[in-house]
Design an enzyme around this catalytic site. Sequence first.
Site, PDB file in Angstrom:
ATOM      1  CG  HIS A  74      -0.423   0.309   2.507  1.00 30.60           C
ATOM      2  ND1 HIS A  74      -0.166  -0.640   3.470  1.00 30.60           N
ATOM      3  CD2 HIS A  74      -0.074   1.495   3.077  1.00 30.60           C
ATOM      4  CE1 HIS A  74       0.305  -0.071   4.554  1.00 30.60           C
ATOM      5  NE2 HIS A  74       0.375   1.233   4.351  1.00 30.60           N
ATOM      6  CG  ASP A 122      -0.161  -4.042   2.625  1.00 29.23           C
ATOM      7  OD1 ASP A 122       0.403  -3.548   1.623  1.00 29.23           O
ATOM      8  OD2 ASP A 122      -0.503  -3.369   3.616  1.00 29.23           O
ATOM      9  CB  SER A 218       2.834   2.107   6.143  1.00 30.61           C
ATOM     10  OG  SER A 218       1.522   2.282   6.596  1.00 30.61           O
ATOM     11  N   GLY A 219       4.890  -0.383   6.376  1.00 37.22           N
ATOM     12  CA  GLY A 219       5.967  -1.072   5.669  1.00 37.22           C
ATOM     13  C   GLY A 219       7.137  -1.468   6.538  1.00 37.22           C
TER      14      GLY A 219
END
Length: 264
Positions: A74, A122, A218-219
Amino acid sequence: MGSWAGAGGCLLLSVATSTLILLTRPPGSWGARIIGGHEVAPHSRPYMASLRFQGQHHCGGFLLRARWVVSAAHCIKDRDPLAGLVVLGAHDLRVAETTQQVFSIQDAFTHPDYQPSTHANDICLLKLNVSAALGGAVGLLKLPRRGARPPKAGAWCQVNGWGAVSDFQDLPPGLMEAKVRVLGSDTCNNSWSGRLRPAMLCARSGDSRRRGFCSADSGGPLVCGSRAHGLVSFSGLWCGDPKYPDVYTQVSAFVTWIWGVIQQ
């Protein structure tokens, strides 16, 4: 990330009727930070990567090989990944530290079964334009072994990130970290009203405190032992809210895909 969040930009809200409402927000638009955590010693997590767009930190990731960074799918949804930069060897993103190495992205690989609406699969791989120079400030993080099971419920892990520390997107003083506890999949799925998909892993604080990740985290990796067992994917409206445990991509489910892409 943030709430059902940096996750391709969807914000998950829980209302009094227990109805779930989805609102659109830009990825990482909710100023937030590692919740209930602390700043780590500079360069003590040398595998951490910062993914930047237009000069701003956007997502985290980790260095798997000298030219390969693992992050969340994402993070590059609706963006041209080749327009981004990857920064390694950083602690304080506000300054140009001598330890920092900056790379352009030569290629990006999103998992072919990534589903933005559910956050399934994801995960993405970013190939750097040249190899990183490994050393004290830049290092690698291992994947789980092929066929490895996810960490057992109750296991302690750590999550790192450079998520902002206010609604004004102020950066933290350095790389932050929170210690979290793995949650059983059934318990987590009940909290999320059955919305979890296979290859998702949950964690939350081991006590009543709010602790976990938020938007621009994120990530980033969830590290259990010495291996990356999760990638920051999505959470509830309030970061670190025990009612809606943080959800990570379960990295062990993608080991074969990762090595397949790298060895192409």
